[in-house]
Design a protein around this motif. Structure first.
Motif, short mmCIF file in Angstrom:
data_model
loop_
_atom_site.label_atom_id
_atom_site.label_comp_id
_atom_site.label_asym_id
_atom_site.label_seq_id
_atom_site.Cartn_x
_atom_site.Cartn_y
_atom_site.Cartn_z
N GLY A 1 17.37 16.91 2.98
CA GLY A 1 18.93 17.39 2.44
C GLY A 1 18.96 18.26 0.98
O GLY A 1 17.36 18.15 0.04
N VAL A 2 19.97 18.75 0.57
CA VAL A 2 19.98 19.82 -0.07
C VAL A 2 20.00 19.48 -1.39
O VAL A 2 20.86 17.93 -1.71
CB VAL A 2 20.99 21.04 -0.39
N GLY A 3 18.70 19.62 -2.25
CA GLY A 3 19.15 18.96 -4.53
C GLY A 3 18.85 17.34 -3.58
O GLY A 3 17.86 16.79 -5.26
N GLY A 4 17.39 17.05 -3.00
CA GLY A 4 16.71 15.50 -2.49
C GLY A 4 15.19 15.56 -3.63
O GLY A 4 14.66 16.79 -3.82
N LEU A 5 15.55 15.27 -4.29
CA LEU A 5 14.38 14.92 -5.40
C LEU A 5 12.52 15.60 -4.47
O LEU A 5 12.00 15.52 -4.70
CB LEU A 5 14.45 13.53 -6.32
N LYS A 6 12.40 13.96 -3.78
CA LYS A 6 11.21 14.07 -2.52
C LYS A 6 11.57 15.36 -1.28
O LYS A 6 11.53 14.50 0.01
CB LYS A 6 10.63 12.88 -1.89
N THR A 7 11.62 16.29 -1.91
CA THR A 7 11.34 17.58 -0.71
C THR A 7 10.41 18.07 -0.65
O THR A 7 9.67 18.28 -1.54
CB THR A 7 12.63 17.95 -1.28
N GLY A 8 10.02 18.25 0.21
CA GLY A 8 8.94 18.97 1.12
C GLY A 8 8.47 20.78 0.89
O GLY A 8 9.74 20.75 0.09
N LEU A 9 7.58 21.17 1.14
CA LEU A 9 8.11 23.02 -0.17
C LEU A 9 7.81 23.38 1.78
O LEU A 9 7.11 23.25 2.28
CB LEU A 9 5.95 23.37 0.05
N PRO A 10 8.01 24.41 1.50
CA PRO A 10 7.80 25.57 2.28
C PRO A 10 6.78 26.03 2.68
O PRO A 10 5.73 25.71 1.79
CB PRO A 10 8.97 26.88 2.88
N GLN A 11 6.25 27.12 3.36
CA GLN A 11 5.05 27.53 3.54
C GLN A 11 4.72 28.18 2.83
O GLN A 11 5.94 28.68 2.21
CB GLN A 11 5.26 28.34 4.84
N GLU B 1 21.13 12.75 -16.83
CA GLU B 1 22.99 13.52 -16.45
C GLU B 1 23.05 15.13 -16.14
O GLU B 1 23.77 15.70 -15.21
CB GLU B 1 23.73 13.35 -18.21
N GLY B 2 21.99 16.24 -17.08
CA GLY B 2 22.73 17.45 -16.34
C GLY B 2 21.88 17.78 -14.81
O GLY B 2 22.32 18.49 -14.63
N LEU B 3 20.88 16.65 -14.18
CA LEU B 3 20.30 16.81 -13.19
C LEU B 3 21.60 16.32 -12.36
O LEU B 3 22.01 17.07 -10.94
CB LEU B 3 19.12 15.96 -12.78
N ASN B 4 21.96 14.94 -12.42
CA ASN B 4 23.65 14.92 -11.90
C ASN B 4 24.56 16.18 -11.28
O ASN B 4 24.82 15.72 -10.21
CB ASN B 4 24.01 13.74 -11.94
N ILE B 5 24.36 16.63 -12.37
CA ILE B 5 25.35 17.39 -12.32
C ILE B 5 25.24 18.80 -11.78
O ILE B 5 25.55 19.93 -10.90
CB ILE B 5 25.97 18.18 -14.36
N PHE B 6 23.85 19.37 -12.27
CA PHE B 6 23.57 20.19 -11.38
C PHE B 6 23.53 20.41 -9.72
O PHE B 6 23.43 20.99 -9.02
CB PHE B 6 21.74 20.34 -11.47
N ARG B 7 22.88 18.78 -9.17
CA ARG B 7 23.15 18.51 -7.89
C ARG B 7 24.38 17.96 -7.19
O ARG B 7 24.45 18.05 -6.17
CB ARG B 7 22.01 17.52 -7.77
N SER B 8 25.26 18.03 -8.62
CA SER B 8 26.50 17.68 -7.73
C SER B 8 27.70 18.83 -6.76
O SER B 8 26.98 20.09 -6.84
CB SER B 8 27.70 17.78 -9.14
N PHE B 9 28.44 18.25 -6.08
CA PHE B 9 29.39 19.28 -5.08
C PHE B 9 30.10 19.95 -6.16
O PHE B 9 31.08 20.89 -5.73
CB PHE B 9 29.73 18.25 -3.81
N LEU C 1 33.76 23.44 -15.28
CA LEU C 1 33.00 22.42 -16.46
C LEU C 1 32.97 22.95 -17.95
O LEU C 1 33.55 23.95 -18.67
CB LEU C 1 30.98 23.21 -16.31
N THR C 2 33.04 21.59 -18.71
CA THR C 2 33.07 21.44 -19.87
C THR C 2 32.01 21.84 -20.24
O THR C 2 31.26 22.22 -20.14
CB THR C 2 33.09 20.50 -20.09
#
Length: 404
Positions: A60-70, A240-248, A351-352
């Motif tokens: 899924g988009v934004g997931g922490l444990k996401t694999g690398l592309p080729q 908090e910044g990470l959560n904003i970054f990943r937010s919809f 964003l504020t």
């Protein structure tokens, strides 16, 4: 105020005609792989915790444990080290004043700190130099994505009359005329140098530089430690910044997708050019596609703290200015007379100021230079290392006034 641009040469005594190092002995290429790589059957293979994780499609988009592309690896240690010498050596340019490292300096995030890079004879180029960190994972190159391989990409700067200004014949004549380089190429490509009259080939030059570039891996930032499960790696404001970054709401992760923090796509954002610069059509030209007018590759955010100024022409001097652009409203900076197909992810998140500050806090956690290579202490050409410095780093627009 205009930039004060300085090319600084560090003299090195090499005895290059005999292929000798500073101590009078021949240069010997490293037979160990760079950090982050394991020597397997004579070749260097990447090793990263991200190789344990599922692909983006599964995580899924934004997931922490996401694999690398080729990715690319598999070069020998000697080919990689030869590429390091070539990368830093200004002998590859027509007049011996510009190296690959001039525009891609290790201490500047493998960029150059300029909104528009500078080539031979002080030629100011139309765009900034993208970082080279993690290019092993990329599938296209240049801001407009016109090259599909590292080897294809390097033809641009090597042979462009405004960048390094060389040509294939001159490059081969230069390298084959230096005994030190002939010895180094024989170490890196022994099967091709059995005959005494064997010559250095262009494909060997390109492959060696690519071999060095794919070892520029940055995947061990504080963010990465957090992603791998170390909860204390980030502070509360950074989380908090990470959560904003990943937010919809902000939707940053949809284009700057972990773990590379780029989706490698072309996006039309409608960013303004510095005053006095004409509108850059971007990917419209190589793709011959009007809907991509003003489109540029989504850059990686890895080591973004080190690569100011930002955007393809260095329009924004700081990270804070860059993130604020995205909350200014869809298409708010499109020049009069231009009708651009703005990417659908660009909207009005409103964003504020505090949220923008937290985003910047998070982006700085992506800094990781633990595998930054050392420049050679001596160059086979006998030339000195070239450093490009900007005396007035605050003036990013090459003499033009900034504007809001």
């Amino acid at each position: 105020m205009k930039h004060l641009l300085q090319l600084i040469f560090i003299p090195l005594l090499l005895g290059a005609a005999a292929g000798a190092g500073a101590a009078g002995e021949p240069i010997v290429l490293n037979d160990d792989c760079p950090p982050g790589f394991e020597l397997t059957a004579g070749h260097c293979e990447l090793r990263s915790l991200y190789q344990m994780y599922p692909s983006l499609q599964d995580a899924g988009v934004g997931g922490l444990k996401t694999g690398l592309p080729q990715w690319r690896d598999g070069f020998t240690p000697q080919q990689t080290d030869l590429g390091r010498y070539l990368f830093f050596d200004p002998v590859l340019s027509r007049d011996g004043t510009v190296s690959c490292a001039t525009c891609h300096a290790p201490d500047k995030g493998f960029s150059d700190g300029l909104g528009r890079s500078v080539g031979i004879n002080g030629s100011v180029l139309p765009r900034s130099a993208p970082t080279l960190w993690n290019v092993a994972f990329l599938n296209s190159f240049f801001w407009d994505g016109r090259a599909t391989s590292l080897e294809g990409q390097m033809l641009g700067p090597l042979f462009d009359k405004h960048e390094m200004g060389s040509d294939p014949q001159l490059l081969l004549e230069t390298l084959n005329g230096l005994p030190a380089y002939r010895q180094l190429f024989a170490q890196a490509y022994p099967e091709d140098f059995v005959a005494a009259d064997a010559q250095i080939r262009l494909d060997q030059v390109y492959a060696a530089i690519a071999a060095f570039q794919v070892t520029l891996i940055s995947l061990n930032s504080r963010y990465d430690q957090y992603a791998h499960g170390y909860a204390d790696a980030l502070t509360e404001p950074e989380i908090e910044g990470l959560n904003i970054f990943r937010s919809f709401v902000a939707r940053c992760a949809e284009c700057h997708t972990p773990p590379l923090f780029t989706n490698q796509q072309i996006a039309v954002l409608g960013t303004p050019e510095p005053v006095g610069m004409p509108f850059d059509p971007g990917a419209e030209v190589p793709l011959n596609e009007p809907t991509q007018r003003g489109g540029f590759k989504v850059p990686t955010l890895r080591n973004i703290e080190l690569t100011a100024p930002y955007m393809h022409s260095g329009r924004f001097a700081t990270l804070r200015e860059a993130v604020a652009f995205y909350t200014g409203g869809r298409g708010h900076a499109v020049p009069e007379g231009e009708e651009l197909k703005i990417h659908w992810h660009i909207w009005e998140p409103n964003l504020t100021d505090e949220e923008l500050d937290r985003l910047v806090d998070f982006l700085k956690t992506l800094t990781d230079e633990s595998f930054k290579p050392e420049p050679p202490r001596q160059l086979p050409s006998g030339l000195g290392l070239v450093h490009f410095e900007v005396a007035d780093a605050g003036d990013i627009n090459n003499g033009e006034e900034d504007h809001e």
